[in-house]
Write a protein that holds these residues in place. Sequence first.
Motif, short mmCIF file in Angstrom:
data_model
loop_
_atom_site.label_atom_id
_atom_site.label_comp_id
_atom_site.label_asym_id
_atom_site.label_seq_id
_atom_site.Cartn_x
_atom_site.Cartn_y
_atom_site.Cartn_z
N LEU A 148 1.01 -1.62 -12.50
CA LEU A 148 2.09 -1.73 -13.48
C LEU A 148 3.25 -2.56 -12.95
O LEU A 148 3.93 -3.26 -13.70
N CYS A 149 3.50 -2.45 -11.64
CA CYS A 149 4.66 -3.13 -11.05
C CYS A 149 4.36 -4.56 -10.62
O CYS A 149 5.20 -5.44 -10.75
N TYR A 150 3.17 -4.79 -10.08
CA TYR A 150 2.86 -6.08 -9.47
C TYR A 150 1.69 -6.81 -10.14
O TYR A 150 1.35 -7.92 -9.73
N GLY A 151 1.07 -6.19 -11.11
CA GLY A 151 -0.10 -6.82 -11.71
C GLY A 151 -1.26 -6.85 -10.72
O GLY A 151 -1.56 -5.85 -10.05
N GLU A 152 -1.91 -7.99 -10.62
CA GLU A 152 -3.05 -8.14 -9.72
C GLU A 152 -2.63 -8.67 -8.35
O GLU A 152 -3.50 -9.02 -7.54
N ASN A 153 -1.34 -8.71 -8.08
CA ASN A 153 -0.85 -9.28 -6.83
C ASN A 153 -0.74 -8.26 -5.70
O ASN A 153 -0.32 -8.61 -4.60
N ALA A 154 -1.04 -7.01 -5.96
CA ALA A 154 -0.97 -5.96 -4.94
C ALA A 154 -2.37 -5.42 -4.67
O ALA A 154 -3.19 -5.29 -5.59
N LYS A 155 -2.65 -5.09 -3.40
CA LYS A 155 -3.95 -4.57 -3.01
C LYS A 155 -3.77 -3.35 -2.11
O LYS A 155 -2.85 -3.29 -1.30
N LEU A 156 -4.65 -2.39 -2.30
CA LEU A 156 -4.65 -1.19 -1.47
C LEU A 156 -6.07 -0.94 -0.99
O LEU A 156 -7.01 -0.92 -1.80
N ARG A 157 -6.23 -0.79 0.32
CA ARG A 157 -7.57 -0.54 0.85
C ARG A 157 -7.48 0.44 2.01
O ARG A 157 -6.49 0.49 2.73
N LEU A 158 -8.56 1.20 2.17
CA LEU A 158 -8.72 2.12 3.29
C LEU A 158 -9.86 1.62 4.16
O LEU A 158 -10.91 1.22 3.64
N GLN A 159 -9.65 1.65 5.46
CA GLN A 159 -10.66 1.11 6.37
C GLN A 159 -10.78 1.98 7.60
O GLN A 159 -9.78 2.43 8.18
N ASP A 160 -12.02 2.24 7.97
CA ASP A 160 -12.26 2.97 9.22
C ASP A 160 -11.85 2.08 10.39
O ASP A 160 -12.25 0.91 10.47
N ASN A 161 -11.05 2.67 11.28
CA ASN A 161 -10.48 1.88 12.37
C ASN A 161 -11.05 2.28 13.73
O ASN A 161 -10.46 2.00 14.77
N GLY A 162 -12.16 2.95 13.74
CA GLY A 162 -12.77 3.37 15.01
C GLY A 162 -12.23 4.69 15.51
O GLY A 162 -12.99 5.64 15.73
N ASP A 163 -10.92 4.77 15.69
CA ASP A 163 -10.30 6.01 16.15
C ASP A 163 -9.44 6.63 15.07
O ASP A 163 -8.44 7.30 15.34
N GLY A 164 -9.78 6.42 13.83
CA GLY A 164 -9.04 6.98 12.71
C GLY A 164 -9.18 6.11 11.47
O GLY A 164 -10.03 5.22 11.40
N CYS A 165 -8.36 6.39 10.52
CA CYS A 165 -8.38 5.65 9.26
C CYS A 165 -7.09 4.83 9.14
O CYS A 165 -6.01 5.30 9.51
N LYS A 166 -7.22 3.67 8.60
CA LYS A 166 -6.08 2.80 8.40
C LYS A 166 -5.99 2.43 6.92
O LYS A 166 -6.92 1.87 6.35
#
Length: 360
Positions: A332-350
């Motif tokens: 709603l605020c940024y349209g398609e210009n914002a991204k959110l992702r979760l990624q396994d970082n080996g020693d936790g989640c980022k």
Amino acid sequence: MLTISPPPTLATPAVPYRDYAAVLACLSLGLTLLVVVLVSQQHVRVVLLQVLPAVLTTMVCSSGIGLSLLARARPQMSTLLVAPALAGALGMVCAVVVLAALHGRALTDVINRHLVVKGLMAGPLLGAMVGLSLYLLARARQRELDAWNQELTSRLDLERLKRERAMADLQLLQAQIEPHFLYNTLANLRQLIRTDSHRALAMLEHLIKYFKLVLPSFRSERLPLLDEIALVQAYVDLLRERMGRAIQLTVNVAPDVQAITVIPGALLCLAENAVKHGLPEDEKPLDLHIAAARTDGGLQLSVKDNGPGLGANTVIESTGTGLRNLRERLRLCYGENAKLRLQDNGDGCKATLELPWETP
């Protein structure tokens, strides 16, 4: 502030060819009749040196008066007929006087000529035709303008309604953030009051501090990044008392992004998700690391934990209600210009949040 696309560029309204055809027909008919009347049985030298100057003078005078009337207001049709006709007659008279003086002829002798009489009669007619043509042209242009304004107003009203709906959706989403957390905290506080009043008092103080920060924040459309981080710190302090577990918060914010603004609760939501899903096993302390830095044309925020992670080489867009809520607010605020992702970082989640750069 909600990012709403600028008002659309409207295509030029269709040209009313009928009105323009009427204008061209009137001019063509008037000039043809005039040329036929004046040129018949006359020498070419007379036409070039006497007829055409008189006709041009008449058209300049009548057109000038007509255009000046159109520039001041929207005149009536009668005004645009009479005024150019009078100007055309005056222009023809002036042309006859000047031509007579140039050729050394007496004005009375010139006026008695049959060709001059026809010219004096044609002057007001030509002026009236010019005025009529200008009136038809002005009416056609006004129709174009009215249609343009009506379409633009409709588009702007539609954009306003979209913005109001987006704002209402955003406020609804923000209102859904707190209740679940508040209920659980108050339930834990009630239990602590019964078992450990000293710890309950400390938790209550953290709760007051937290809500002093969070309530004004969520009434704003944007929040300075440092204020958002202070909100996360208050949340961590409160959870530390509530859960009775060690939580360490490390913040690494680049100096050039400290004044940037973000939507309220963006980092808080990522921190909540890390606490919910990223608690280490064996009661080890939870280490949260917040980082913010500028990238090419954008801002990157990240929250990293030292929990069990998501699994090897896993990247997902979002999980759970909280992150879905956040993604909708970002849309709603940024349209398609914002991204959110979760990624396994080996020693936790980022969790990484990429936002468009907005000048503070």
